[in-house]
Design an enzyme around this catalytic site. Structure first.
Site, short mmCIF file in Angstrom:
data_model
loop_
_atom_site.label_atom_id
_atom_site.label_comp_id
_atom_site.label_asym_id
_atom_site.label_seq_id
_atom_site.Cartn_x
_atom_site.Cartn_y
_atom_site.Cartn_z
N SER A 22 0.83 -1.21 0.00
CA SER A 22 0.00 0.00 0.00
C SER A 22 0.86 1.26 0.00
CB SER A 22 -0.92 -0.02 1.22
OG SER A 22 -1.87 1.00 1.15
N LEU A 23 1.12 1.82 -1.18
CA LEU A 23 1.92 3.04 -1.32
C LEU A 23 1.24 4.19 -0.59
CD1 LEU A 23 4.35 4.47 -2.67
CD2 LEU A 23 2.84 4.95 -4.62
N ASN A 100 -13.43 0.52 3.93
CA ASN A 100 -13.28 0.71 2.49
C ASN A 100 -14.22 -0.18 1.68
OD1 ASN A 100 -9.97 0.68 3.50
ND2 ASN A 100 -10.93 2.54 2.73
N HIS A 127 -3.84 -4.60 -5.18
CA HIS A 127 -4.27 -5.62 -4.22
C HIS A 127 -5.66 -5.35 -3.68
CE1 HIS A 127 -2.71 -2.49 -1.58
NE2 HIS A 127 -3.27 -3.09 -0.54
N GLU A 162 -12.64 5.09 -2.40
CA GLU A 162 -12.18 4.26 -1.28
C GLU A 162 -13.21 4.15 -0.17
OE1 GLU A 162 -8.54 3.16 -0.77
OE2 GLU A 162 -8.30 3.39 -2.92
N HIS A 230 -6.20 7.97 3.93
CA HIS A 230 -7.64 8.17 3.99
C HIS A 230 -7.94 9.26 5.02
CE1 HIS A 230 -7.96 3.71 2.71
NE2 HIS A 230 -8.21 4.47 1.66
N CYS A 347 -10.61 1.55 10.65
CA CYS A 347 -10.46 0.84 9.37
C CYS A 347 -11.23 -0.47 9.39
CB CYS A 347 -8.99 0.53 9.10
SG CYS A 347 -8.00 1.95 8.64
#
Length: 416
Positions: A22-23, A100, A127, A162, A230, A347
């Site tokens: 996850s960049l 998400n 991903h 997202e 986020h 999350c």
């Protein structure tokens, strides 16, 4: 019909691993290549759900998606290469972060009086982009009562979306009409801005929202560059209250003014940068928290244990609890396995305002079902996964069998 807010937590999947895919997610990148502990991660998640069930009397859950995703591996022409993204993406357990999964507009806000859900397309990251078809299938089962819910297709993949991690709602009470706030990023920075403004504008129209009760706000580019991939990494809302870092939005005062224009009762709890730096807020996930209204009307903030271990963050929390502000309790929980991959308490949950009686009961938690989840996880989830284990026959067999055992225990045969 009695409308309440239900937190639907994601059960951490048996393929939970640290591939660092996850960049822009600092925690994920920092733990790339580490050994993960799927069984411990999933049990931590169930323990968090138990706590909120006890506090609120209602709690939901969503299931791990099928992994490894052989269809994705085939589409990538994966041939055993050591390319990290190609190797690890089909194994990703990132659907555990159900914030998400979708954007949700409750019935009091919508034109047709139904709760609307639009699955997030998650196109920015390979991903995660694989998730939405299976997520939509699951939402259609859990929220399959067409008299009360409408589950939509994703927003066009031209526009990144997202989901609820960038969506806030303000209201006098969860069952009353609210103002929905959509936070987007601008492209062109150090890290990708994953939420596109146009996807949210499309979703607001699709959900039948009153334009006068929709607010669109730009996230602070500096926050994105610092690792707030986020909005829920720097802000969380509940009823009248916005708990936010002072550097969350591109125009902080303008954001408050825009929300107040639609919702005059807004109460802002702003954490100044000299009390908790942006970097420390992101490291500890102070704002990636669950802000809950308890049965007595007070509010509690469910934070990661890492917040208590930070001198600056915990000093602020203690002062906040001692004040006359709206947040009177701060409750740390252990979700270290999720935190190490970049996801805190917020999350792990999707907020859905609805009548619990309209939800498929197989997706609602009680103590007996929590015991069942603990049992299945303890018996079937891998104890640990090393990066070299991915695609081994033994791990593949165990991960597939673990999810199959979970579906069988819950009698959710539609998602086999």
């Amino acid at each position: 019909m009695s409308l309440v807010e239900i937190n639907f937590d994601g059960i951490v999947g048996p393929s939970h691993n640290y591939a660092g895919l996850s960049l822009g997610n600092i925690a994920s990148a920092s733990h790339k290549g580490d050994t993960s502990y799927p069984r411990a991660a999933a049990l931590q998640g169930v323990a968090k759900m138990r706590g909120n069930l006890a506090r609120l009397g209602v709690q939901g859950f969503l299931l791990p998606l099928p992994r490894p995703n052989h269809a994705l591996a085939e589409a990538l022409a994966y041939d055993g290469t050591e390319d990290r993204a190609l190797r690890a993406a089909p194994w990703s357990a990132s659907s555990m972060w159900t914030a998400n999964a979708a954007t949700v507009s409750p019935a009091p806000d919508t034109r047709d009086g139904k709760c609307h859900l639009t699955p997030a397309n998650l196109v920015t990251m390979l991903h995660r982009a694989q998730e939405w078809p299976d997520t939509k299938r699951m939402l259609e089962v859990a929220f399959g009562n067409g008299d009360h819910f409408a589950v939509h297709d994703i927003a066009p993949v031209t526009f990144g979306d997202e989901g609820a991690a960038n969506h806030m709602r303000f209201c006098e009470g969860h069952g009353t009409a609210g103002v929905e706030v959509f936070v987007f990023g601008r492209p062109g920075g150090k890290f990708p801005a994953r939420q596109h403004e146009q996807s949210f504008r499309l979703i607001a129209r699709r959900h039948g929202l009153d334009p006068a009760r929709c607010v669109f706000i730009e996230q602070n580019p500096a926050a994105i560059e610092a690792g707030a991939f986020h909005n829920d990494v720097v802000s969380v809302a509940n009823e009248r209250v916005l708990f936010t870092h002072a550097e969350a939005f591109a125009d902080q005062q303008g954001a408050y003014d825009a929300i107040r224009a639609a919702f005059p009762a807004l109460e802002v709890v702003e954490v100044p940068s000299d009390a908790v730096s942006l970097e420390e807020a992101i490291r500890t996930y102070l704002f990636n928290a669950q802000l809950l209204t308890l049965p007595d009307g007070s509010m509690a903030l469910i934070v990661p244990e890492e917040c208590r271990e930070s001198a600056a963050v915990w000093k602020y929390c203690e002062a906040m609890m001692a004040s006359n502000g709206p947040i009177r309790e701060v409750i740390p929980v252990d979700v270290r396995q999720s935190m190490a991959n970049g996801g805190g308490p917020a999350c792990l949950r999707l907020r859905v305002v609805c009548d619990p009686a309209t939800v498929d009961p197989r997706f609602l938690l009680d103590e007996a079902k929590a015991d069942l989840l603990d049992q299945v996880i303890s018996e079937h989830w891998p104890e640990q996964i090393d990066p070299a284990d991915l695609w081994s026959e033994a791990l593949t067999t165990q991960v597939v069998a673990a999810r199959t055992a979970l579906l069988a225990a819950l009698a959710i045969t539609e998602l086999d």
